[in-house]
Design a protein around this motif. Sequence first.
Motif, PDB file in Angstrom:
ATOM      1  N   LYS A 180      11.528 -25.857  14.620  1.00  0.00           N
ATOM      2  CA  LYS A 180      12.350 -27.092  14.858  1.00  0.00           C
ATOM      3  C   LYS A 180      11.184 -28.337  14.487  1.00  0.00           C
ATOM      4  CE  LYS A 180      14.606 -25.842  19.261  1.00  0.00           C
ATOM      5  NZ  LYS A 180      14.845 -26.094  20.487  1.00  0.00           N
ATOM      6  N   LEU A 181       9.707 -27.911  14.188  1.00  0.00           N
ATOM      7  CA  LEU A 181       8.789 -28.957  14.091  1.00  0.00           C
ATOM      8  C   LEU A 181       9.304 -29.500  12.533  1.00  0.00           C
ATOM      9  CD1 LEU A 181       6.360 -30.574  14.487  1.00  0.00           C
ATOM     10  CD2 LEU A 181       4.997 -28.832  13.668  1.00  0.00           C
TER      11      LEU A 181
ATOM     12  N   SER B  69      13.407 -35.607  10.318  1.00  0.00           N
ATOM     13  CA  SER B  69      14.500 -36.618  11.101  1.00  0.00           C
ATOM     14  C   SER B  69      13.661 -37.984  11.374  1.00  0.00           C
ATOM     15  CB  SER B  69      14.854 -36.051  12.396  1.00  0.00           C
ATOM     16  OG  SER B  69      15.676 -35.024  12.299  1.00  0.00           O
ATOM     17  N   VAL B  70      12.378 -37.649  12.001  1.00  0.00           N
ATOM     18  CA  VAL B  70      11.516 -38.980  12.316  1.00  0.00           C
ATOM     19  C   VAL B  70      11.381 -39.702  10.853  1.00  0.00           C
ATOM     20  CG1 VAL B  70       9.345 -39.712  12.988  1.00  0.00           C
ATOM     21  CG2 VAL B  70      10.474 -38.045  14.154  1.00  0.00           C
ATOM     22  N   THR B  71      10.947 -38.986   9.867  1.00  0.00           N
ATOM     23  CA  THR B  71      10.634 -39.686   8.354  1.00  0.00           C
ATOM     24  C   THR B  71      12.163 -40.376   8.057  1.00  0.00           C
ATOM     25  OG1 THR B  71       9.007 -38.053   7.808  1.00  0.00           O
ATOM     26  CG2 THR B  71      10.067 -39.202   6.117  1.00  0.00           C
ATOM     27  N   ALA B  72      13.278 -39.948   8.028  1.00  0.00           N
ATOM     28  CA  ALA B  72      14.332 -40.276   7.695  1.00  0.00           C
ATOM     29  C   ALA B  72      14.668 -41.423   8.455  1.00  0.00           C
ATOM     30  CB  ALA B  72      15.694 -39.081   7.726  1.00  0.00           C
ATOM     31  N   LEU B  73      14.400 -41.361   9.552  1.00  0.00           N
ATOM     32  CA  LEU B  73      14.846 -42.608  10.649  1.00  0.00           C
ATOM     33  C   LEU B  73      13.714 -43.987  10.194  1.00  0.00           C
ATOM     34  CD1 LEU B  73      16.362 -43.939  13.009  1.00  0.00           C
ATOM     35  CD2 LEU B  73      14.519 -43.016  14.259  1.00  0.00           C
ATOM     36  N   ALA B  74      12.573 -43.532   9.947  1.00  0.00           N
ATOM     37  CA  ALA B  74      11.457 -44.572   9.465  1.00  0.00           C
ATOM     38  C   ALA B  74      12.132 -45.102   8.233  1.00  0.00           C
ATOM     39  CB  ALA B  74      10.306 -43.927   9.372  1.00  0.00           C
TER      40      ALA B  74
END
Length: 78
Positions: free
Chosen positions: A4-5, A11-16
């Motif tokens: 999951k990591l 996901s966090v990178t894409a959102l940023a």
Amino acid sequence: MKKKLPAILLSVTALALITMGMLGCGEKKEPASGDLTTVTLNEVAHSIFYAPQYVAIEEGYFAEEGIDLQLITGFGVI
């Protein structure tokens, strides 16, 4: 948990990246006529390396951004 990591990190990178991309999508403010900021640029010598700068001056890119660019040549160091 180990599987999951990478998904969470991705996901966090894409959102940023999406958020940073959207910051540049604002409405461009045009400077009022006569509202140019005068900037004096002293170059050491005329050179082919400054070609993009010369093109930007001639095409009016600086004026579009509200800059009245005054280009002077200092002719090196005394």
